[in-house]
Design an enzyme around this catalytic site. Structure first.
Site, PDB file in Angstrom:
ATOM      1  N   ASN A 151     -34.625 -43.354 -44.003  1.00 41.69           N
ATOM      2  CA  ASN A 151     -33.350 -42.898 -43.742  1.00 41.69           C
ATOM      3  C   ASN A 151     -33.249 -42.067 -42.685  1.00 41.69           C
ATOM      4  OD1 ASN A 151     -30.739 -41.722 -44.751  1.00 41.69           O
ATOM      5  ND2 ASN A 151     -31.919 -39.851 -44.781  1.00 41.69           N
ATOM      6  N   GLU A 152     -32.418 -42.488 -41.653  1.00 45.77           N
ATOM      7  CA  GLU A 152     -32.159 -41.515 -40.624  1.00 45.77           C
ATOM      8  C   GLU A 152     -33.440 -41.207 -39.857  1.00 45.77           C
ATOM      9  OE1 GLU A 152     -28.140 -38.913 -41.330  1.00 45.77           O
ATOM     10  OE2 GLU A 152     -29.995 -37.814 -41.240  1.00 45.77           O
TER      11      GLU A 152
END
Length: 656
Positions: free
Chosen positions: A369-370
């Site tokens: 994630n990110e």
């Protein structure tokens, strides 16, 4: 001002394009969608402190609990020794000197009951030296609004008393807010308690708060991304979301402190905020997540940790050559087995044991994630390791890559260079790349053509987006109509480029009033009410009106943009309807002439949905319907009226 629709078809639209992203931020799970009404039910909460690279917690088992004082104050000790579960080893040892003494839970702003509704109280207890019974009630100002007597199980003298689960149904006599949940002893003595719960009997599947569930289902989402967001990474690797700790009996799920408990810590507040007791009971775990997807008709899209804590908040990582890195990859493989495996497999058997023998049919997973590549963090190599391990065993699984936390930096450029170079070399290397943008409304208007020139061989997941007219903690006023209209305008470009953008989800999803670390948000709620924001209705109108294929505009959208109108058109081939979406970003009403080609002969009444008002308008708990779509029908006369500051969706039947 005219829009000519020749009937020439553009690109297919994935019917599941518009979906949801659920992260436990703003008390979205405990205190939100998870219907549990009490706090710290397992006496396991942590008080959280710290800043980037230095987070720590203090065990605070008594948070949310206090001794009642109507009959004198009993003694509350938080002990361990013979726990109900090893995962949450502390429990309450309550000593009453007089009959009627007991203890209470504050339950956020207090317990709210609705007259005539039923609520299920449950708990484990052990009569250490006690011969009486128990009374369970909801009380405010010494008035009992609901009550039930519970007969205790007493072990014979000289034998060991086991933990016993008790349950009682309480029916509310009147409405009440701000009450306390109380368990009282009918005689002096010592009793131990653990896993104390109060759930509304109308909770969907016994898990989900009904009004919030209904709002989700009303969006008709195509998919649901979960559990994060930064939650999946954690402020520390110890704090990360471990899916295996979120399945099985809820009593055995280890309580974890929430990454958002330390949001906005700084020297001025002693690195300790009002949200420091924001914890995760994991009562809404991975099984409940898959169940929620099934109930609302959304495809699951879980996100995996790749051996990195949050790159914003931590320096922790597991090196790829560390044997511990294999645990992260194995977690991914085991999650697929839990979701899709037969009951004869280890993790499929657990799913079946929890009540769902049939597979959930998961087809997608997010890898990180990110995440982004740095000199110290080898995210690209981590993606490749996960991709190889997953596709060696499950070649059809669609994997979502990460383009980092924004769409304007070198991190984003480097990510796309990696995927564009690697994807052609291996089939199914990446299904889509996850892009995030929290930006001012002006950016959305200026970039409705953002995907026009994207390469077509690697797809995009617009995984987290929202217009931010303003932001901050506890700002329902941040969800303005102006922000929602900017999102609607941007989505015309997303829809027009449906051959590039295959998935899109607004973020964050939920916010509890007074408990929000982040604004704006799609759905706001308190203990009694819930409402959709203007952004909610934009997502709903898109989700319900996608069509199956775009209609070619051949550049006409550029001329319309010059007049502050942002439009797109699609065709629903199943219903034989043209769907026109148009945002009027100006202070005056406008009229859009719709000229249809010979292949699109109108045949019936046009249905209109219009979201309009002042740009600064927003919904709130006390005025939840300030901005809502207005539905009308009218004969199609070749014109579309666009009110000032509005988003209009028109469905026009055409002859087959």
């Amino acid at each position: 001002m005219e829009l000519f629709l020749s009937g020439k078809k553009g690109v297919p639209i994935q019917k599941d394009m518009i979906g949801l992203f659920f992260e436990d931020i703003n008390y979205a799970a405990d205190g939100g969608l998870y219907a549990e009404m009490l706090e710290n039910r397992s006496f396991a909460f942590q008080d959280c402190w710290g800043t980037v690279g230095d987070y720590y917690t203090k065990h605070d088992p008594g948070y949310g609990w206090s001794a009642t004082q109507d009959c004198g104050q009993g003694r509350m000790d938080y002990v361990t020794g013979s726990p109900l579960t090893r995962e949450n080893p502390y429990y309450l040892r309550f000593t009453a000197d007089y009959a009627g003494q007991g203890f209470a839970n504050k339950a956020y702003e207090g317990v709210r009951l609705e007259k005539g509704k039923q609520y299920r109280a449950s708990f484990y207890a052990r009569c250490v030296s006690y011969e009486g019974d128990l009374t369970v009630s909801v009380v405010k100002d010494r008035v009992r609004f609901a009550s039930a007597d519970v007969a205790c199980v007493h072990a014979p003298q000289g034998s060991w008393q086991k933990w016993v689960r008790y349950e009682a149904v309480l029916e509310a006599k009147e409405d009440v807010r701000g009450a306390q949940f109380v368990i009282a002893l009918t005689a002096p003595g010592v009793v131990e308690f653990d896993f104390v719960s109060l759930m509304p009997c109308d909770a969907v599947a016994g898990v989900f708060r009904k009004d919030l569930f209904d709002l989700l289902k009303g969006l008709h989402p195509g998919f649901l991304r979960f559990p994060g967001g930064c939650i999946i990474e954690g402020n520390t690797l110890e704090n990360r979301y471990r899916w295996k700790e979120s399945v099985g009996a809820p009593e055995h799920r280890r309580v974890n402190f929430n990454r958002w408990a330390v949001h906005d810590t700084k020297p001025e507040n002693g690195y300790h905020t009002c949200y420091s007791h924001y914890n995760q009971s994991l009562g809404l775990g991975y099984y409940e997540y898959f169940l929620l997807c099934e109930l609302i008709g959304a495809k699951p899209l879980p996100v995996l940790n790749v051996g990195l804590a949050c790159q914003y908040q931590s320096y922790e990582l597991v090196e790829m050559d560390d044997p511990a890195f294999g645990e992260f990859i194995q977690d991914a493989l085991d999650l697929i087995e839990f979701a899709n495996g037969s009951p004869e497999t280890k993790w499929g058997a657990l799913r079946a044991q929890m009540g769902h023998p049939a597979p959930f049919g998961m087809t997608m997973m997010g890898i990180g994630n990110e995440q982004w590549q740095t000199e110290k963090i080898d995210f690209f190599a981590r993606y490749e390791a996960f991709e190889k391990a997953i596709h060696d065993k499950y070649p059809e699984m669609r994997l979502i890559g990460s383009a980092g936390p924004d769409i304007t930096s070198e991190r984003y450029e480097a990510a796309w260079s990696f995927y564009k170079e690697a994807a052609p070399k291996k089939e199914n290397f990446v299904y889509a790349v996850d892009e995030h943008y929290y930006v001012k409304p002006e950016w959305f208007y200026d970039h409705t053509n953002f995907y026009d020139e994207y390469p077509r061989n690697v797809k995009v997941f617009s995984g987290e987006y929202a217009a931010h007219p303003v932001n901050g903690m506890n700002r329902p006023d941040a969800n303005t109509l102006g922000g929602a209209l900017a999102e609607a305008a941007f989505l015309t470009g997303v829809e027009r480029n449906a051959d590039v953008v295959v998935l899109a989800s607004y973020a964050p999803l939920f916010a509890r009033v007074g408990y929000a670390q982040w604004s704006p948000d799609m759905i706001w709620f308190d203990d009694a009410r819930a409402y959709g924001t203007p952004s909610y209705y934009v997502q709903k109108l898109y989700g319900e009106n996608l069509g199956t294929v775009t209609l070619a505009l051949d550049g006409q959208e550029k001329a319309l943009r010059a007049q502050d109108v942002y439009a797109d058109a699609t065709l629903d081939e199943e219903k034989n309807e043209i769907i026109v979406k148009a945002v009027n970003h100006s202070a005056g009403a406008k009229e859009l002439a719709l000229r249809l080609g010979d292949a699109l002969a109108p045949a019936g009444t046009m249905k209109l949905s219009v979201l309009s008002g002042a740009e600064s308008d927003y919904n709130c708990i006390t005025a939840p319907d300030t901005v809502t779509p207005q539905e009308t029908e009218a004969p199609f006369d070749g014109k579309l009226s666009l009110p000032a500051y509005s988003f209009t969706v028109a469905r026009i039947p055409v002859k087959a």
